[in-house]
Design a protein around this motif. Structure first.
Motif, PDB file in Angstrom:
ATOM      1  N   LEU A   2       0.801  -9.340  -4.366  1.00 22.05           N
ATOM      2  CA  LEU A   2       2.116  -8.935  -4.848  1.00 22.05           C
ATOM      3  C   LEU A   2       2.869 -10.161  -5.368  1.00 22.05           C
ATOM      4  O   LEU A   2       2.629 -11.293  -4.931  1.00 22.05           O
ATOM      5  CB  LEU A   2       2.900  -8.213  -3.747  1.00 22.05           C
ATOM      6  CG  LEU A   2       3.100  -8.899  -2.394  1.00 22.05           C
ATOM      7  CD1 LEU A   2       4.242  -9.896  -2.411  1.00 22.05           C
ATOM      8  CD2 LEU A   2       3.338  -7.858  -1.318  1.00 22.05           C
ATOM      9  N   PRO A   3       3.771  -9.976  -6.324  1.00 22.72           N
ATOM     10  CA  PRO A   3       4.447 -11.132  -6.931  1.00 22.72           C
ATOM     11  C   PRO A   3       5.499 -11.748  -6.025  1.00 22.72           C
ATOM     12  O   PRO A   3       6.175 -11.050  -5.264  1.00 22.72           O
ATOM     13  CB  PRO A   3       5.086 -10.537  -8.191  1.00 22.72           C
ATOM     14  CG  PRO A   3       5.227  -9.085  -7.913  1.00 22.72           C
ATOM     15  CD  PRO A   3       4.086  -8.716  -7.014  1.00 22.72           C
ATOM     16  N   PHE A   4       5.642 -13.074  -6.155  1.00 25.65           N
ATOM     17  CA  PHE A   4       6.682 -13.826  -5.466  1.00 25.65           C
ATOM     18  C   PHE A   4       7.816 -14.111  -6.451  1.00 25.65           C
ATOM     19  O   PHE A   4       7.574 -14.551  -7.582  1.00 25.65           O
ATOM     20  CB  PHE A   4       6.172 -15.173  -4.958  1.00 25.65           C
ATOM     21  CG  PHE A   4       5.170 -15.106  -3.841  1.00 25.65           C
ATOM     22  CD1 PHE A   4       4.906 -13.926  -3.170  1.00 25.65           C
ATOM     23  CD2 PHE A   4       4.482 -16.255  -3.458  1.00 25.65           C
ATOM     24  CE1 PHE A   4       3.981 -13.868  -2.145  1.00 25.65           C
ATOM     25  CE2 PHE A   4       3.555 -16.222  -2.425  1.00 25.65           C
ATOM     26  CZ  PHE A   4       3.299 -15.030  -1.761  1.00 25.65           C
ATOM     27  N   PRO A  43      -7.376  -4.614   3.342  1.00 26.05           N
ATOM     28  CA  PRO A  43      -8.052  -4.823   2.063  1.00 26.05           C
ATOM     29  C   PRO A  43      -7.279  -5.698   1.087  1.00 26.05           C
ATOM     30  O   PRO A  43      -7.635  -5.777  -0.089  1.00 26.05           O
ATOM     31  CB  PRO A  43      -8.126  -3.402   1.515  1.00 26.05           C
ATOM     32  CG  PRO A  43      -6.862  -2.766   1.989  1.00 26.05           C
ATOM     33  CD  PRO A  43      -6.628  -3.330   3.361  1.00 26.05           C
ATOM     34  N   GLY A  44      -6.242  -6.362   1.527  1.00 23.60           N
ATOM     35  CA  GLY A  44      -5.417  -7.135   0.607  1.00 23.60           C
ATOM     36  C   GLY A  44      -4.381  -6.254  -0.060  1.00 23.60           C
ATOM     37  O   GLY A  44      -4.184  -5.093   0.291  1.00 23.60           O
ATOM     38  N   CYS A  45      -3.694  -6.823  -1.033  1.00 25.15           N
ATOM     39  CA  CYS A  45      -2.614  -6.110  -1.714  1.00 25.15           C
ATOM     40  C   CYS A  45      -3.164  -5.117  -2.734  1.00 25.15           C
ATOM     41  O   CYS A  45      -4.249  -5.314  -3.291  1.00 25.15           O
ATOM     42  CB  CYS A  45      -1.701  -7.100  -2.437  1.00 25.15           C
ATOM     43  SG  CYS A  45      -0.808  -8.230  -1.347  1.00 25.15           S
ATOM     44  N   ASP A  70       0.829  -1.205   0.000  1.00 30.12           N
ATOM     45  CA  ASP A  70       0.000   0.000   0.000  1.00 30.12           C
ATOM     46  C   ASP A  70       0.868   1.262   0.000  1.00 30.12           C
ATOM     47  O   ASP A  70       0.651   2.183  -0.796  1.00 30.12           O
ATOM     48  CB  ASP A  70      -0.919  -0.009   1.218  1.00 30.12           C
ATOM     49  CG  ASP A  70      -1.666   1.300   1.387  1.00 30.12           C
ATOM     50  OD1 ASP A  70      -2.475   1.646   0.509  1.00 30.12           O
ATOM     51  OD2 ASP A  70      -1.426   1.991   2.393  1.00 30.12           O
ATOM     52  N   ILE A  71       1.846   1.321   0.885  1.00 28.61           N
ATOM     53  CA  ILE A  71       2.702   2.509   0.999  1.00 28.61           C
ATOM     54  C   ILE A  71       3.458   2.764  -0.301  1.00 28.61           C
ATOM     55  O   ILE A  71       3.651   3.916  -0.706  1.00 28.61           O
ATOM     56  CB  ILE A  71       3.671   2.343   2.180  1.00 28.61           C
ATOM     57  CG1 ILE A  71       2.882   2.340   3.500  1.00 28.61           C
ATOM     58  CG2 ILE A  71       4.735   3.441   2.187  1.00 28.61           C
ATOM     59  CD1 ILE A  71       3.680   1.860   4.691  1.00 28.61           C
ATOM     60  N   LEU A 128      -2.345 -13.539   1.592  1.00 29.21           N
ATOM     61  CA  LEU A 128      -2.267 -12.338   0.762  1.00 29.21           C
ATOM     62  C   LEU A 128      -3.401 -12.240  -0.263  1.00 29.21           C
ATOM     63  O   LEU A 128      -3.554 -11.208  -0.909  1.00 29.21           O
ATOM     64  CB  LEU A 128      -0.918 -12.289   0.032  1.00 29.21           C
ATOM     65  CG  LEU A 128       0.313 -12.074   0.919  1.00 29.21           C
ATOM     66  CD1 LEU A 128       1.587 -12.204   0.095  1.00 29.21           C
ATOM     67  CD2 LEU A 128       0.261 -10.727   1.625  1.00 29.21           C
ATOM     68  N   THR A 129      -4.186 -13.298  -0.402  1.00 28.02           N
ATOM     69  CA  THR A 129      -5.238 -13.287  -1.419  1.00 28.02           C
ATOM     70  C   THR A 129      -6.640 -13.471  -0.846  1.00 28.02           C
ATOM     71  O   THR A 129      -7.619 -13.130  -1.519  1.00 28.02           O
ATOM     72  CB  THR A 129      -4.998 -14.396  -2.461  1.00 28.02           C
ATOM     73  OG1 THR A 129      -4.827 -15.652  -1.795  1.00 28.02           O
ATOM     74  CG2 THR A 129      -3.755 -14.104  -3.294  1.00 28.02           C
TER      75      THR A 129
END
Length: 307
Positions: free
Chosen positions: A167-169, A159-161, A91-92, A138-139
């Protein structure tokens, strides 16, 4: 090909730390990563700052460059608390975070919480449980899961990513179980080469080993019903037999990167120079690589050396 960097968290933010991340963005790096350790190797007895706070500060200071860990591991992390930190960080940053993640090793992190260092099998077992649970956290808005090593009870992550579905791994792996996790959960796969030939191997030996790793990754993807071409392949430099060569000169880097591009790598990661350390290098050469290397690689794409 993408070019990224690793900025080790050794400088106080007000004494060059912030400037280093800003400079990385100015130089045009695709991603700036940092190591997620409590301390590390020869830096153990000097300053070493936390990865999540450092990336949070970098997210507030930068605007375009992606940011991430390379890599996080279960050595001192738990999926529930890590997920909360990552959602906040995504988020940031406005959706610019990549999580580099692996099974960990016998570093100082492995015993810092008072436990005995896990065996390779124990690390693999934990990672096989840690990563799928983190994916769910995360989902999904709320997760309850009871595992052998990690559990979550009504763990809420709204609210999740910002990045959807998460976000990608970038999954660091060289063994079959880790590569299977990369195929199942990863946007990217990460390797630093074959540690078994670090001291005695040749650059050619290293490329042969990397070629073999990519072939194994392809099999893991096929077994998972996934096209390996869709998985980014990231090489973290500095741990192959030719470890110092890529930063000796612009030409040396272009040759190194071209040979690894031919193997199938889509992202090369170089360490930002740190004087009087294993990562000492000429800052001017580092900056020339950042600003000029990709253009040379693209211009010579039809003639890059193979093998």
């Amino acid at each position: 090909m993408r070019l990224s960097t690793v900025i080790l968290p050794v400088r106080p933010w007000s004494q060059g730390g912030r400037d280093e991340w800003l400079r990385a963005e100015q130089l045009g790096f695709h991603t700036a990563y940092t190591y997620d350790h409590l301390s590390w190797r020869t830096f153990r007895y000097g300053p070493w700052y936390g990865a999540i706070p450092t990336l949070t500060a970098a997210a507030a200071a930068t605007e375009r460059m992606r940011l991430g860990t390379l890599v996080t591991s279960p050595n001192f992390r738990h999926p529930v608390t890590l997920a909360k930190d990552l959602i906040s960080l995504d988020d940031i940053s406005g959706g610019r975070i990549t999580l580099g993640i692996g099974a960990g090793g016998k570093s100082f992190d492995a015993t810092a919480l008072g436990q005995e260092a896990w065996t390779p099998k124990e690390r693999a077992d934990r990672f096989a449980e840690f990563l799928p649970l983190l994916d769910r956290l995360l989902t999904e808005p709320a997760v309850t899961s009871r595992g052998t090593f990690y559990s979550a009870v009504e763990a809420h992550n709204l609210p999740g990513c910002v990045q959807r579905p998460r976000l990608p791994f970038a999954v660091a792996a060289t063994g079959p179980r880790g590569m299977r996790l990369a195929a199942e959960h990863g946007r990217a796969w990460v390797t630093a080469g074959d540690p078994g030939i670090f001291e005695t191997g040749t650059p050619a030996d290293s490329r042969d080993a990397l070629r073999g790793q990519i072939e194994k990754l392809g099999k893991a993807c096929a077994d998972a019903g996934r096209d390996a071409a869709g998985l980014e392949k990231v090489l973290l430099t500095g741990f192959t037999p030719d470890r110092g060569v890529p930063l000796e000169s612009l030409d040396a880097f272009v040759d190194f990167a071209g040979r690894h591009y031919e193997l199938g790598f889509t992202e090369i990661v170089i360490h930002a120079p740190i004087p009087d350390s294993d990562f000492a290098a000429d800052q001017a050469v580092f900056e020339r690589i950042a600003t000029e290397a990709l253009a040379q690689l693209q211009g010579g794409a039809e003639t890059v050396p193979a093998g």
